[in-house]
Design a protein around this motif. Structure first.
Motif, PDB file in Angstrom:
ATOM      1  N   UNK A   1      -8.702  -6.010   9.939  1.00 32.15           N
ATOM      2  CA  UNK A   1      -8.078  -5.336   8.804  1.00 32.15           C
ATOM      3  C   UNK A   1      -7.513  -4.028   9.336  1.00 32.15           C
ATOM      4  N   UNK A   2      -6.207  -3.878   9.233  1.00 33.46           N
ATOM      5  CA  UNK A   2      -5.558  -2.684   9.768  1.00 33.46           C
ATOM      6  C   UNK A   2      -5.302  -1.635   8.698  1.00 33.46           C
ATOM      7  N   UNK A   3      -5.263  -2.084   7.461  1.00 33.10           N
ATOM      8  CA  UNK A   3      -5.039  -1.141   6.365  1.00 33.10           C
ATOM      9  C   UNK A   3      -5.508  -1.781   5.075  1.00 33.10           C
ATOM     10  N   UNK A   4      -6.303  -1.064   4.333  1.00 33.05           N
ATOM     11  CA  UNK A   4      -6.766  -1.551   3.044  1.00 33.05           C
ATOM     12  C   UNK A   4      -6.117  -0.713   1.964  1.00 33.05           C
ATOM     13  N   UNK A   5      -5.406  -1.366   1.082  1.00 32.08           N
ATOM     14  CA  UNK A   5      -4.647  -0.649   0.067  1.00 32.08           C
ATOM     15  C   UNK A   5      -5.460  -0.342  -1.184  1.00 32.08           C
ATOM     16  N   UNK A   6      -6.257  -1.301  -1.625  1.00 32.91           N
ATOM     17  CA  UNK A   6      -6.991  -1.150  -2.880  1.00 32.91           C
ATOM     18  C   UNK A   6      -8.342  -1.832  -2.727  1.00 32.91           C
ATOM     19  N   UNK A   7      -9.364  -1.284  -3.362  1.00 30.72           N
ATOM     20  CA  UNK A   7     -10.636  -1.979  -3.461  1.00 30.72           C
ATOM     21  C   UNK A   7     -11.738  -1.448  -2.583  1.00 30.72           C
ATOM     22  N   UNK A   8     -12.925  -1.830  -2.954  1.00 32.38           N
ATOM     23  CA  UNK A   8     -14.148  -1.506  -2.235  1.00 32.38           C
ATOM     24  C   UNK A   8     -14.902  -2.808  -2.025  1.00 32.38           C
ATOM     25  N   UNK A   9     -15.679  -2.947  -0.992  1.00 38.73           N
ATOM     26  CA  UNK A   9     -15.937  -1.993   0.081  1.00 38.73           C
ATOM     27  C   UNK A   9     -14.818  -1.981   1.101  1.00 38.73           C
ATOM     28  N   UNK A  10     -15.019  -1.222   2.133  1.00 34.51           N
ATOM     29  CA  UNK A  10     -14.059  -1.155   3.228  1.00 34.51           C
ATOM     30  C   UNK A  10     -14.267  -2.364   4.140  1.00 34.51           C
ATOM     31  N   UNK A  11     -13.212  -3.155   4.350  1.00 31.68           N
ATOM     32  CA  UNK A  11     -13.290  -4.369   5.165  1.00 31.68           C
ATOM     33  C   UNK A  11     -12.848  -4.083   6.597  1.00 31.68           C
TER      34      UNK A  11
END
Length: 106
Positions: free
Chosen positions: A44-54
């Protein structure tokens, strides 16, 4: 129709140590699983929305739901699960199976 088994990993406290265990011991065991067509691992290079952090997403592709179920009964699959538990990977992972949705077929 193929079916995929997904393992979605939360961001570990020590990403370098996680990757050392994951790619050094876990992936080679998983790839010995009979009936496995592909092991696609994505960072995962960028998480735009949501939890937890992947952190990582592994997609294990099987020929059919039946082939996946057969693979789950093998010694190789059991060994990969034991390995994952041995270094704490089970505390970080969410696992599920999925198949292509007929409405999304192109």
């Amino acid at each position: 129709m193929t079916v995929s088994y997904f393992a979605l990993y939360r961001t570990p406290e020590d990403p370098a140590a996680f990757e050392q265990h994951y790619f050094g011991s876990h992936v080679p065991l998983v790839e010995r699983t009979p009936g496995l067509l592909e092991n696609r691992v994505h960072r995962v290079t960028r998480q735009f929305v949501g939890e937890p952090s992947w952190f990582l997403l592994a997609e294990l592709v099987f020929e059919s739901p039946e082939a996946m179920e057969q693979a789950f009964r093998t010694e190789e699959w059991a060994a990969s699960g034991a390995d994952l538990r041995s270094w704490g990977g089970m505390e970080l992972v969410t696992m599920f199976a999925a198949e292509p949705h007929p409405s999304a077929a192109g």
